[in-house]
Scaffold this motif. Structure first.
Motif, PDB file in Angstrom:
ATOM      1  N   PHE A  57       1.743   1.165  65.992  1.00  0.00           N
ATOM      2  CA  PHE A  57       3.149   0.996  66.363  1.00  0.00           C
ATOM      3  C   PHE A  57       4.060   1.461  65.217  1.00  0.00           C
ATOM      4  O   PHE A  57       5.004   2.228  65.415  1.00  0.00           O
ATOM      5  CB  PHE A  57       3.402  -0.481  66.703  1.00  0.00           C
ATOM      6  CG  PHE A  57       4.856  -0.847  66.778  1.00  0.00           C
ATOM      7  CD1 PHE A  57       5.595  -0.553  67.920  1.00  0.00           C
ATOM      8  CD2 PHE A  57       5.489  -1.482  65.724  1.00  0.00           C
ATOM      9  CE1 PHE A  57       6.945  -0.881  67.989  1.00  0.00           C
ATOM     10  CE2 PHE A  57       6.837  -1.816  65.789  1.00  0.00           C
ATOM     11  CZ  PHE A  57       7.562  -1.516  66.927  1.00  0.00           C
ATOM     12  N   TRP A  58       3.752   1.019  64.016  1.00  0.00           N
ATOM     13  CA  TRP A  58       4.587   1.381  62.854  1.00  0.00           C
ATOM     14  C   TRP A  58       4.475   2.867  62.508  1.00  0.00           C
ATOM     15  O   TRP A  58       5.473   3.506  62.169  1.00  0.00           O
ATOM     16  CB  TRP A  58       4.206   0.549  61.633  1.00  0.00           C
ATOM     17  CG  TRP A  58       4.618  -0.886  61.679  1.00  0.00           C
ATOM     18  CD1 TRP A  58       3.786  -1.968  61.627  1.00  0.00           C
ATOM     19  CD2 TRP A  58       5.950  -1.421  61.736  1.00  0.00           C
ATOM     20  NE1 TRP A  58       4.507  -3.128  61.659  1.00  0.00           N
ATOM     21  CE2 TRP A  58       5.839  -2.826  61.721  1.00  0.00           C
ATOM     22  CE3 TRP A  58       7.218  -0.849  61.796  1.00  0.00           C
ATOM     23  CZ2 TRP A  58       6.954  -3.669  61.770  1.00  0.00           C
ATOM     24  CZ3 TRP A  58       8.331  -1.677  61.836  1.00  0.00           C
ATOM     25  CH2 TRP A  58       8.182  -3.076  61.824  1.00  0.00           C
ATOM     26  N   LEU A 183      10.587   3.468  53.997  1.00  0.00           N
ATOM     27  CA  LEU A 183       9.660   2.931  55.002  1.00  0.00           C
ATOM     28  C   LEU A 183       9.811   1.412  55.097  1.00  0.00           C
ATOM     29  O   LEU A 183       9.912   0.836  56.182  1.00  0.00           O
ATOM     30  CB  LEU A 183       8.203   3.275  54.641  1.00  0.00           C
ATOM     31  CG  LEU A 183       7.773   4.741  54.702  1.00  0.00           C
ATOM     32  CD1 LEU A 183       6.428   4.928  53.995  1.00  0.00           C
ATOM     33  CD2 LEU A 183       7.678   5.224  56.155  1.00  0.00           C
ATOM     34  N   TYR A 184       9.796   0.776  53.928  1.00  0.00           N
ATOM     35  CA  TYR A 184       9.906  -0.685  53.910  1.00  0.00           C
ATOM     36  C   TYR A 184      11.222  -1.134  54.520  1.00  0.00           C
ATOM     37  O   TYR A 184      11.265  -2.031  55.363  1.00  0.00           O
ATOM     38  CB  TYR A 184       9.781  -1.234  52.485  1.00  0.00           C
ATOM     39  CG  TYR A 184      10.189  -2.698  52.413  1.00  0.00           C
ATOM     40  CD1 TYR A 184       9.305  -3.702  52.832  1.00  0.00           C
ATOM     41  CD2 TYR A 184      11.468  -3.080  51.996  1.00  0.00           C
ATOM     42  CE1 TYR A 184       9.683  -5.039  52.825  1.00  0.00           C
ATOM     43  CE2 TYR A 184      11.856  -4.413  51.988  1.00  0.00           C
ATOM     44  CZ  TYR A 184      10.963  -5.388  52.399  1.00  0.00           C
ATOM     45  OH  TYR A 184      11.350  -6.704  52.404  1.00  0.00           O
ATOM     46  N   GLN A 185      12.315  -0.509  54.095  1.00  0.00           N
ATOM     47  CA  GLN A 185      13.629  -0.984  54.516  1.00  0.00           C
ATOM     48  C   GLN A 185      13.796  -0.879  56.029  1.00  0.00           C
ATOM     49  O   GLN A 185      14.270  -1.806  56.673  1.00  0.00           O
ATOM     50  CB  GLN A 185      14.725  -0.184  53.794  1.00  0.00           C
ATOM     51  CG  GLN A 185      16.041  -0.920  53.753  1.00  0.00           C
ATOM     52  CD  GLN A 185      15.905  -2.277  53.071  1.00  0.00           C
ATOM     53  OE1 GLN A 185      15.611  -2.338  51.894  1.00  0.00           O
ATOM     54  NE2 GLN A 185      16.072  -3.370  53.815  1.00  0.00           N
ATOM     55  N   VAL A 219      -0.662   0.216  57.855  1.00  0.00           N
ATOM     56  CA  VAL A 219       0.680  -0.079  57.349  1.00  0.00           C
ATOM     57  C   VAL A 219       1.289  -1.291  58.036  1.00  0.00           C
ATOM     58  O   VAL A 219       1.122  -1.504  59.239  1.00  0.00           O
ATOM     59  CB  VAL A 219       1.658   1.109  57.561  1.00  0.00           C
ATOM     60  CG1 VAL A 219       1.387   2.217  56.579  1.00  0.00           C
ATOM     61  CG2 VAL A 219       1.630   1.620  58.984  1.00  0.00           C
ATOM     62  N   LEU A 220       1.978  -2.094  57.223  1.00  0.00           N
ATOM     63  CA  LEU A 220       2.890  -3.123  57.734  1.00  0.00           C
ATOM     64  C   LEU A 220       2.247  -4.113  58.688  1.00  0.00           C
ATOM     65  O   LEU A 220       2.839  -4.523  59.685  1.00  0.00           O
ATOM     66  CB  LEU A 220       4.112  -2.436  58.369  1.00  0.00           C
ATOM     67  CG  LEU A 220       4.933  -1.639  57.344  1.00  0.00           C
ATOM     68  CD1 LEU A 220       5.730  -0.524  58.016  1.00  0.00           C
ATOM     69  CD2 LEU A 220       5.856  -2.578  56.570  1.00  0.00           C
ATOM     70  N   THR A 221       1.015  -4.482  58.376  1.00  0.00           N
ATOM     71  CA  THR A 221       0.366  -5.585  59.088  1.00  0.00           C
ATOM     72  C   THR A 221       0.315  -6.784  58.134  1.00  0.00           C
ATOM     73  O   THR A 221       0.539  -6.629  56.932  1.00  0.00           O
ATOM     74  CB  THR A 221      -1.084  -5.249  59.473  1.00  0.00           C
ATOM     75  OG1 THR A 221      -1.879  -5.271  58.280  1.00  0.00           O
ATOM     76  CG2 THR A 221      -1.182  -3.887  60.142  1.00  0.00           C
ATOM     77  N   PRO A 222      -0.021  -7.963  58.646  1.00  0.00           N
ATOM     78  CA  PRO A 222      -0.133  -9.117  57.753  1.00  0.00           C
ATOM     79  C   PRO A 222      -1.267  -8.968  56.722  1.00  0.00           C
ATOM     80  O   PRO A 222      -1.304  -9.711  55.756  1.00  0.00           O
ATOM     81  CB  PRO A 222      -0.440 -10.283  58.705  1.00  0.00           C
ATOM     82  CG  PRO A 222      -0.030  -9.813  60.050  1.00  0.00           C
ATOM     83  CD  PRO A 222      -0.194  -8.325  60.058  1.00  0.00           C
ATOM     84  N   ASP A 223      -2.180  -7.999  56.916  1.00  0.00           N
ATOM     85  CA  ASP A 223      -3.221  -7.778  55.904  1.00  0.00           C
ATOM     86  C   ASP A 223      -2.685  -7.049  54.675  1.00  0.00           C
ATOM     87  O   ASP A 223      -3.214  -7.209  53.578  1.00  0.00           O
ATOM     88  CB  ASP A 223      -4.398  -6.985  56.485  1.00  0.00           C
ATOM     89  CG  ASP A 223      -5.447  -7.886  57.140  1.00  0.00           C
ATOM     90  OD1 ASP A 223      -5.221  -9.115  57.218  1.00  0.00           O
ATOM     91  OD2 ASP A 223      -6.488  -7.361  57.578  1.00  0.00           O
TER      92      ASP A 223
END
Ligand SMILES: Nc1ncnc2c1ncn2[C@@H]1O[C@H](COP(=O)(O)OP(=O)(O)O)[C@@H](O)[C@H]1O
Ligand SMILES: [Mg+2]
Length: 290
Positions: A57-58, A183-185, A219-223
């Protein structure tokens, strides 16, 4: 291709990598969960599938910022049906890249090792932060705080931007920093509207055949990130982890000394944890929970 010829090239704590050919790999997310840096004996059913869907998704949502390592193929395009079915939903067909030797961590909030470094020195990775900040406080702006990629078994270590430049070069550092923060923002702003604070995250980058900087790994998962429920957020308090809180609470109260092996976690704690992963995916992607 038979299972025997599918070559496993790496087995991490949570994921396995298989070689497809000279240019492509299959990254497979298992249902393993690590807590306090130890892999639990019991898997969380479907965790690998849920986190893979989240990463996909990300990747899609952020592809306008930079290229990623997905080849665009499905596992069914590269493996025979019988084998593909084992990995379906929990795998990504990716370009084999040359990894940069750093982890690109971006922090929007003060937590974890960043909070510890700040308390000691007022800085994280050599970046001076305002005085008097509290645990879990939102930073004035997101900061890039790289770490070195640790050898297997070691912990990654925060490094200064100077050390980072020595590892990857000044120009590359600037490009990586700018991309990682963007990416983070964008992801954090989006997640916040959905009720999830992404306090910090770790990206990995590599170079493709043409030397193009490419987003890789998951990317951008809780792991790879610290997820907090925004309705439980409170400055000055360590917010509960979105996904691992039930497990951590149970392990902490079990009297376990945090050395491997971890004790067997009760089924209801595993189920509650699975529900949190489902909930995170549903919140982010507007899916109905099922
Ligand atoms: N496209 C890619 N090309 C090359 N290496 C990659 C790519 N995507 C991810 N990797 C690497 O694959 C490994 C994934 O393993 P992982 O399960 O995260 O193990 P670890 O516990 O070592 O982090 C990491 O070393 C990561 O840097
Ligand atoms: Mg990893």
């Amino acid at each position: 291709m038979s299972t025997q010829t599918l070559k496993k090239i790496y087995s991490g704590k949570v994921r396995d990598l298989y070689e497809l050919d000279a240019k492509r790999m299959l990254m497979v997310a298992s249902d393993r969960l690590s807590a306090f840096d130890v892999v639990l004996p019991e898997p969380i059913a479907d965790k690998g599938k849920i986190l893979t869907q989240m990463a996909l998704f990300w990747f899609r949502k952020l592809q306008h910022i930079m290229p990623n390592h997905l080849t665009g193929e499905e596992v069914t395009d590269v493996l025979p049906e019988t084998q593909a079915s084992i990995f379906a939903g929990r795998s990504m067909v990716v370009k084999k890249l040359v990894p940069l030797k750093i982890e690109a961590i971006v922090r929007g909030y003060l937590a974890g090792s960043g909070w510890q470094d700040y308390q000691r020195s007022g800085q994280i990775c050599g970046i001076t932060l305002p005085k008097g900040m509290q645990l879990a406080q939102k930073l004035p702006q997101a900061i890039f705080t790289p770490s070195s990629k640790a050898a297997v078994g070691d912990h990654d270590e925060n490094i200064t931007l100077t050390q980072c430049a020595e590892l990857i070069g000044t120009d590359m550092l600037q490009e990586v920093e700018a991309k990682a923060i963007r990416l983070y923002q964008e992801a954090a702003d989006y997640a916040y509207q959905k009720g999830i604070i992404i306090a910090d995250t770790k990206f990995e980058f590599g170079l493709d055949e043409d030397g193009t900087l490419t987003l890789m790994d998951e990317v951008l998962t809780p792991d790879s990130s610290r997820f907090w429920a925004s309705d439980q957020y409170q400055i000055g308090h360590n917010p509960p982890s979105f996904d691992k809180q039930f497990i951590r609470d149970w392990l902490s109260s079990s009297g376990w000394n945090k050395q491997p092996p971890a004790p067997v976690v009760p089924a209801d704690v595993l189920r509650q944890t699975q529900n949190k992963y489902r909930e995170a995916l549903a919140l982010l992607t507007d899916q109905n929970q099922g």
